[in-house]
Design a protein around this motif. Structure first.
Motif, PDB file in Angstrom:
ATOM      1  N   VAL A   8     -63.140  25.119   0.644  1.00  0.00           N
ATOM      2  CA  VAL A   8     -63.927  24.320   1.580  1.00  0.00           C
ATOM      3  C   VAL A   8     -63.787  22.861   1.185  1.00  0.00           C
ATOM      4  O   VAL A   8     -64.035  22.493   0.032  1.00  0.00           O
ATOM      5  N   THR A   9     -63.360  22.025   2.141  1.00  0.00           N
ATOM      6  CA  THR A   9     -63.416  20.581   1.932  1.00  0.00           C
ATOM      7  C   THR A   9     -64.683  20.058   2.587  1.00  0.00           C
ATOM      8  O   THR A   9     -65.071  20.507   3.666  1.00  0.00           O
ATOM      9  N   ALA A  10     -65.339  19.117   1.922  1.00  0.00           N
ATOM     10  CA  ALA A  10     -66.597  18.555   2.421  1.00  0.00           C
ATOM     11  C   ALA A  10     -66.511  17.043   2.356  1.00  0.00           C
ATOM     12  O   ALA A  10     -66.205  16.475   1.305  1.00  0.00           O
ATOM     13  N   MET A  11     -66.755  16.398   3.502  1.00  0.00           N
ATOM     14  CA  MET A  11     -66.759  14.938   3.524  1.00  0.00           C
ATOM     15  C   MET A  11     -67.838  14.460   4.471  1.00  0.00           C
ATOM     16  O   MET A  11     -68.234  15.167   5.408  1.00  0.00           O
ATOM     17  N   VAL A  12     -68.324  13.245   4.221  1.00  0.00           N
ATOM     18  CA  VAL A  12     -69.335  12.630   5.078  1.00  0.00           C
ATOM     19  C   VAL A  12     -68.600  11.908   6.196  1.00  0.00           C
ATOM     20  O   VAL A  12     -67.984  10.864   5.977  1.00  0.00           O
TER      21      VAL A  12
END
Length: 727
Positions: A263-267
């Motif tokens: 999972v990649t997570a970015m704002v």
């Protein structure tokens, strides 16, 4: 408080090169709203226009609609521009297929279609329509946003979207029968999806139900869920995401064997992201390990699993133009990365693709880079990154959307286009070493002969910047009417793509130019960093410097120069024209950002603070005030002609940018060039029904031509026929 909103009245022209009668503007009440923000007194006289449900706002907007229609009636050649756009608009297959086993899944849009339809092609070449949006919505306002075939190709998850409606559902179809077997799964707008082997379950991203949110909460609130085919969506297990990350986007990648999930997570579209990896011992409760800390690394890291379970990482960490690394899946900190494909500082990395099918002697890596905007494809040994060959391309154009069959393949499909070539699909067979054209889009039969070249101009601080120029393929002395385009945000690179608007403009004898200003990704992450946040003003200055170069070199004149930008590009051109109104004859801003003090309150603006800054921080408020077009309008200035276009309901940027900026300029301008607003109901921020897209393009061209002197009737160029074979 309420002001009467009169119907527009046609009055006498005040001169200045525009032969049309001048239209007086609908009255817009100017309030005395002034806020003290960290010691800055910020005026906002048109805040009342933010409430689109207010009757006085609706009346004012309706008067603006009438003003626009009255003005459009006086445009010369508008019908010829519409015909020209129709001739150069492309149709057919514009992106590579998704291949699962012996089946191909691809989207096709034929001439006359409002939306794409999803097809499946079997091993014998027989084509079947799986989803035709017109069957769902004959109005043409519902389209296929995305589709994900299962690994075996027996099922496909399809995401449908209705223009500018917040809901977006996923349905699952049986590929053999075309029947819906599951869904709809709601609130999946802008989702990511990863099937597990067997086609009985997948992970996806959806928004928290509205009833669980506080009133007026517009933040993303997304969660990663596991869905099992046939189970009610209410039973879907949340496996990742929580209340501590209300503005995060999540990307999902599963290993070929289905044993691991990343999972990649970015704002929002930030320039950095976290990476989490889990072994799927229990798919209902994966235990994630954070292997990349975006805050510490300060870079983008995109993972994918190799056959042996190790990670392939595409990153700009310590490599602003991108590199490819490999790492152990649970020890993926930068110190443990091994560089496989090194950075090329002169050629930013666009994408790469693993080819590891059983027909190959060894696994391979296909790498796409862009050097001065022109793509190159190279083949490498996956074991050590050693270069093996350079793939021939049909011209100096743009390659995109590398795809192969899943889970393992030896063939790669990609899209190619250039200034005169609509997107065309090619297939590279790594086992045979051959590249063949398979399908593609076509125009209605004709595209103009276009000469394309890249030049370099110097910005005010001495930085060299690329400018793409597209001109008719003929000898010509003297300046031409010119349309200058730019974007300059979110690290998005400008390339010499095929663009119907550009083809129509050049076909009429004009010059189309694209400025690769800082804030984009043309020169890698450093180029992006140099034009975002506190440096956003550089993107605006770079764009004005491009315009000045075009005038100083004799390519055009100020009276022949129009500028055009979309979304964040609308911010760029509007801010550029407010800063240098003397440079331009006309400005077109499509779905722009204009009020940069309050942009976080509209649409998805709250997720873009990494790019622009936040008005909640004193120092960042200063950045925003510097580049905010709305706050830099100066009364008594003779502004260029402006055309603001946008959806009546814009879920991305919010419609208030258009209304407030239009009112501010109409009040302030001392010139006689029109300030107009073109609103479109039942459309989206970007994608719309095809007929409405063509109509908008024709209006943009007719408006720009009206104020720069370009006429398709007197300067039309010879046309060249193009075509493409179906897949």
């Amino acid at each position: 408080m309420r002001a009467a909103v009169p119907r527009p009245i046609i009055g006498p022209d005040r001169g200045g090169g525009n032969s049309m009668a001048r239209l007086f503007y609908p009255a817009a009440w100017r309030s005395d709203v002034v806020e003290d923000l960290f010691g800055f007194r910020v005026s906002d006289p048109y805040r009342w226009l933010e409430d689109g449900d207010d009757a006085r706002v609706r009346d004012w907007a309706a008067a603006q609609d009438r003003l626009f229609l009255a003005h459009r009636e006086q445009w010369r050649e508008k019908e010829r521009w519409a015909s020209s756009v129709d001739q150069v608009s492309s149709f057919g297959v514009s992106e590579p297929p998704m291949v699962r086993g012996s089946l191909m899944f691809l989207a096709e849009q034929l001439r006359g279609d409002e939306q794409r339809r999803l097809l499946v092609v079997d091993a014998e070449g027989d084509r079947r329509v799986l989803v035709d949006p017109v069957d769902v919505d004959p109005s043409g306002h519902t389209g296929i946003y995305a589709w994900w075939p299962s690994r075996e190709g027996e099922r496909v998850a399809v995401q449908m979207e209705v223009a500018e409606q917040p809901g977006s559902d996923i349905t699952v179809l049986d590929v053999r029968t075309g029947e819906v077997v599951d869904g709809p799964l709601p609130r999946a707008r802008n989702t990511s999806l990863a099937w597990l082997p067997g086609g009985d379950a997948f992970y996806y991203v959806s928004r928290v139900p509205d009833e669980e949110l506080a009133p007026g909460d517009m933040r993303l609130h997304r969660r990663v869920r596991l869905h099992r085919i046939g189970a009610p969506w209410q039973a879907d297990t949340v496996v990742f995401g929580g209340e501590d990350a209300p503005d995060h986007y999540y990307g999902l990648t599963a290993g070929a064997d289905g044993r691991h999930l990343a999972v990649t997570a970015m704002v929002g579209p930030a320039a950095r992201n976290d990476v989490y990896v889990a072994e799927l011992v229990d798919p209902e409760a994966p235990r994630f390990v954070k292997v990349v800390d975006g805050a510490a690394v300060g870079a983008r890291v995109l993972p994918r699993f190799l056959a042996d379970g190790t990670l392939l990482l595409v990153t700009d960490h310590q490599a602003p133009c991108g590199r490819v690394c490999v790492a152990d899946r649970y020890d993926a900190g930068p110190a443990a990365w091994r560089t496989l494909i090194a950075e090329d500082p002169a050629a930013p990395l666009d994408e790469c693709l693993v080819l590891d099918g059983p027909a190959l002697v060894r696994p391979l890596l296909l790498v796409a880079r862009a050097r001065h905007g022109t793509s190159a494809l190279t083949l490498h040994d996956l074991a050590d990154g050693r270069p093996l060959t350079v793939l021939p391309l049909p011209g100096a154009g743009v390659v995109s959307s590398l795809r192969t069959s899943a889970p393992h393949g030896h063939q790669a499909w990609f899209s190619y286009c250039d200034a005169t070539t609509p997107p065309t699909i090619y297939r590279y067979d790594a086992a045979l070493g051959t590249t063949e054209q398979e399908a593609g889009a076509a125009t209605a039969g004709h595209t103009p002969e276009i000469r394309s070249r890249a030049v370099r101009y110097r910005a005010g601080d001495g930085t060299e910047i690329t400018l793409f120029l597209f001109t008719p393929d003929e000898d010509h002395q003297g300046p031409r009417p010119t349309l200058l385009y730019g974007y300059g945000s979110f690290g998005m690179p400008m390339r010499p793509w095929f663009f119907p608007l550009a083809a129509a403009w050049v076909g009429a004898g004009g010059t189309y130019a694209v400025a690769c200003v800082r804030g984009g990704g043309e020169e890698g992450q450093r180029w992006h960093d140099a034009g975002r946040g506190p440096h956003k003003h550089r993107a605006i200055s770079d764009f004005n410097d491009a315009a000045a170069w075009l005038v100083e070199t004799g390519a055009t004149t100020r009276d022949q120069l129009a500028i055009y930008g979309q979304s964040a590009g609308g911010l760029l051109v509007t801010a550029a024209a407010v800063r240098r109104p003397d440079l331009y004859a006309a400005v077109v801003a499509e779905g722009p950002l204009c009020d940069m003090v309050r942009y976080e309150r509209f649409g998805l603006g709250c997720t873009w603070t990494d790019e622009f800054g936040s008005a909640s921080q004193p120092e960042q408020l200063q950045w925003l005030l510097t580049c905010s077009p709305y706050h830099n309008v100066t009364p008594g200035t003779p502004y260029p002609a402006f055309l603001f276009t946008g959806a009546v309901t814009d879920l991305q940027t919010g419609e208030a940018h258009v209304t407030k900026m239009c009112a501010a300029l109409q009040h302030a301008t001392a010139g006689d060039r029109p300030i107009l607003m073109r609103r479109e109901p039942d459309t989206a921020h970007a994608a719309s029904p095809a007929s409405k897209e063509r109509a908008l393009t024709a209006d943009i061209l007719a408006f720009a031509a009206e104020h720069t002197g370009l006429s398709p009737k007197t300067t039309a160029m010879p046309l060249r026929e193009t075509a493409a074979e179906p897949l």
